[in-house]
Design an enzyme around this catalytic site. Structure first.
Site, mmCIF file in Angstrom:
data_model
loop_
_atom_site.group_PDB
_atom_site.id
_atom_site.type_symbol
_atom_site.label_atom_id
_atom_site.label_comp_id
_atom_site.label_asym_id
_atom_site.label_seq_id
_atom_site.Cartn_x
_atom_site.Cartn_y
_atom_site.Cartn_z
ATOM 1 N N THR A 1 -29.889 -49.206 -1.547
ATOM 2 C CA THR A 1 -31.466 -48.579 -0.810
ATOM 3 C C THR A 1 -31.704 -49.520 0.239
ATOM 4 O O THR A 1 -31.494 -50.790 0.409
ATOM 5 C CB THR A 1 -32.367 -48.723 -1.859
ATOM 6 O OG1 THR A 1 -31.857 -47.657 -3.036
ATOM 7 C CG2 THR A 1 -33.720 -48.284 -1.603
ATOM 8 N N ARG B 1 -32.654 -34.905 -9.548
ATOM 9 C CA ARG B 1 -33.252 -36.399 -10.016
ATOM 10 C C ARG B 1 -33.792 -37.218 -8.845
ATOM 11 O O ARG B 1 -33.471 -37.152 -7.820
ATOM 12 C CB ARG B 1 -31.879 -37.238 -10.429
ATOM 13 C CG ARG B 1 -32.723 -38.596 -11.030
ATOM 14 C CD ARG B 1 -32.316 -39.695 -9.820
ATOM 15 N NE ARG B 1 -32.798 -41.040 -10.292
ATOM 16 C CZ ARG B 1 -32.643 -42.173 -9.460
ATOM 17 N NH1 ARG B 1 -32.483 -42.158 -8.246
ATOM 18 N NH2 ARG B 1 -33.067 -43.280 -10.108
ATOM 19 N N THR C 1 -35.925 -52.113 -4.791
ATOM 20 C CA THR C 1 -34.528 -51.441 -4.932
ATOM 21 C C THR C 1 -34.025 -51.900 -6.405
ATOM 22 O O THR C 1 -34.154 -52.995 -6.718
ATOM 23 C CB THR C 1 -33.615 -51.817 -3.808
ATOM 24 O OG1 THR C 1 -32.228 -51.564 -4.184
ATOM 25 C CG2 THR C 1 -33.667 -53.288 -3.679
ATOM 26 N N GLY C 2 -33.514 -50.766 -6.969
ATOM 27 C CA GLY C 2 -32.839 -51.232 -8.343
ATOM 28 C C GLY C 2 -32.865 -49.809 -8.972
ATOM 29 O O GLY C 2 -32.932 -48.786 -8.589
ATOM 30 N N GLY D 1 -33.934 -47.114 -10.588
ATOM 31 C CA GLY D 1 -35.155 -46.324 -10.251
ATOM 32 C C GLY D 1 -36.016 -46.088 -11.472
ATOM 33 O O GLY D 1 -37.130 -46.149 -11.568
HETATM 34 N N1 ASP Z 1 -34.189 -47.421 -6.657
HETATM 35 C C1 ASP Z 1 -33.052 -46.336 -6.045
HETATM 36 C C2 ASP Z 1 -33.180 -45.320 -7.172
HETATM 37 O O1 ASP Z 1 -33.130 -45.318 -8.340
HETATM 38 C C3 ASP Z 1 -31.777 -46.909 -6.095
HETATM 39 C C4 ASP Z 1 -31.492 -48.308 -5.518
HETATM 40 O O2 ASP Z 1 -32.471 -48.773 -5.055
HETATM 41 O O3 ASP Z 1 -30.266 -48.497 -5.141
HETATM 42 O O4 ASP Z 1 -33.008 -44.066 -6.553
#
Ligand code: ASP
Length: 338
Positions: free
Chosen positions: A204, A232, A255-256, A258
Site C-alpha cells: 500500500t 472487500r 499499511t498492514g 486492514g
Molecule cells: N491495509 C491494506 C488493506 O488491508 C493492505 C496494505 O496495507 O498492504 O487493504
C-alpha cells in the site's frame, strides 16, 4: 559616522519589515515535512537484489522530491500528499494504482482516502476498478461532494463526472502481481497457507505532510490484500483506520492487515492518545503498532507527522518502504529495519 550607521540600520529594518510583510520571512521560518510509505511486510533481505532496492529507493525519492517542490514553494500539504501518492500509484512497484494486487476473482479493486487536518474534511473511494489515480478521485469526493466515501460504480461515475482519468481495468495489470495471485490460488487449493500469508509484503502507499502554513494532510491508496473477496474493503479508505489528519494532533497513513487496522481504529487511536493522554507522537505510535497490534498478531506500520514537524515511521514487520524530507535538510529513504 554615527549618522551613517543609523541610516544603515534604518535601511536594514525597512528591508526586514518589507520581507516580513510580504510573508517571505515567516514562510522561511515555518517548518515543512513530508513522509511517505510504500507498504510494510516481512521481507527477507536476500529476496531483493541490489538493483531492485535501488529501483524502490529511486521511486520513493522521486515521490518525496515532487512533494518537497510543492512544500518549499509554500504549497499546501494536500497538494503535496496527492502528488507523492500519484507517483507511487503510477509505479508498478507498489500495490496501488498500476501494479495493484488481484482479488480472488483475478480483478483489481482499489481503495483510497485523503484528509485535511485544518478543516477535518475527508474524501475516499473504495472498490473502484477503472480510476487511474484513486487518490485524486478521493480528493474530488472531499472537495466537490457532500459525502466522505463513495464505492464501486457510484465512485467511478462521480470520478468521471469530475474529469478524473478513467482507464480500462487492464491498465492495472502487472505480471509480477499476476504470478503472486496464481501462487495464492495454488496455495489455497493445496491449503498449504493461510488467507494472509505473513511473508507476503503488502505495498500500500501513503503520504503525510505538514506545510509552511501549519496544516497537516494525509493520503493512503491501495489495491488491498491479494486474494481478498470481491467487494472487500480494507482500512485504507476508512477515515480513522488507515488514514487520518488533524492539525490538533497529527496526520497518519497506515499499511498492514486492514481488518485489524479497522477494528483498532489505528490512525485515530494514535491521534487520540496525543490529544487525550498527551502522549508524544512517537510514544503513541509505538504503543499502537509495536504493542497493541503485536499482541493481536497483526502486521503493519504507519507513517505520521505532528504539528511540530516530528516524523515517525513505526512498523512491526521486518520492512517498510519509507522515506521523509524535512525543511531542516534531514532526509532519507529506507526499506528494512535499521
Ligand atoms: N491495509 C491494506 C488493506 O488491508 C493492505 C496494505 O496495507 O498492504 O487493504
Amino acid at each position: 559616522m554615527q549618522d551613517k550607521t543609523g541610516h544603515i540600520s534604518k535601511f536594514i529594518a525597512i528591508c526586514f519589515l518589507f520581507l516580513l510583510l510580504s510573508g517571505k520571512v515567516l514562510i522561511a521560518e515555518k517548518p515543512y515535512a513530508i513522509v511517505i510509505h510504500g507498504g510494510a511486510g516481512n521481507i527477507a533481505r536476500e529476496s531483493l537484489s541490489p538493483e531492485q532496492i535501488e529501483e524502490y529507493n529511486m521511486k520513493l525519492a522521486e515521490a518525496l522530491n515532487a512533494a518537497e517542490i510543492i512544500l518549499k514553494a509554500g504549497g499546501t500539504s494536500l497538494d503535496a500528499v496527492e502528488a507523492a501518492t500519484r507517483i507511487l500509484e503510477d509505479s508498478p512497484l507498489f500495490n496501488a494504482g498500476k501494479g495493484a494486487v488481484f482479488n480472488i476473482d483475478g480483478k483489481n479493486e482499489l481503495d483510497a482516502s485523503i484528509m485535511c487536518g485544518e478543516t477535518h474534511n475527508a474524501g475516499a473511494v473504495a472498490g473502484v476498478t477503472t480510476v487511474k489515480n484513486p487518490i485524486s478521485a478521493a480528493r474530488k469526493v472531499m472537495e466537490n461532494s457532500p459525502h466522505v466515501l463513495l464505492t464501486g460504480k457510484g465512485a467511478e461515475t462521480f470520478a468521471y463526472e469530475q474529469g478524473i482519468e478513467i482507464v480500462d481495468p487492464g491498465y492495472f495489470f502487472d505480471q509480477r502481481r499476476w504470478n503472486q495471485y496464481r501462487e495464492f490460488i495454488r496455495n489455497q487449493v493445496n491449503r498449504s497457507r493461510s488467507y494472509l500469508d505473513e511473508d507476503v509484503k503488502m505495498g500500500t502507499v501513503g503520504a503525510v505532510a505538514l506545510d509552511v502554513h501549519g496544516n497537516i494532510a494525509a493520503a493512503t491508496s491501495t489495491g488491498g490484500m491479494v486474494g481478498k473477496r470481491y467487494g472487500r474493503i480494507g482500512d485504507s479508505p476508512i477515515i480513522g483506520a488507515g488514514n487520518y489528519a488533524s492539525n490538533l494532533s497529527c496526520g497518519v497513513s497506515a499499511t498492514g492487515h486492514g481488518e485489524y487496522f479497522i477494528r483498532n481504529i489505528v490512525a485515530y487511536d494514535i491521534a487520540a492518545r496525543m490529544l487525550y493522554k498527551e502522549q508524544s507522537l512517537q510514544d503513541a505510535a509505538f504503543h499502537v503498532i509495536r504493542e497493541k497490534l503485536v499482541e493481536q498478531g497483526a502486521n503493519g506500520g504507519i507513517i505520521a507527522i505532528d504539528k511540530d514537524a516530528n516524523v515517525v515511521m513505526e512498523f512491526n514487520t521486518t520492512a517498510m518502504f519509507r522515506g521523509f524530507v524535512k525543511s531542516t535538510g534531514e532526509k532519507g529513504v529506507w526499506i528494512f529495519e535499521e
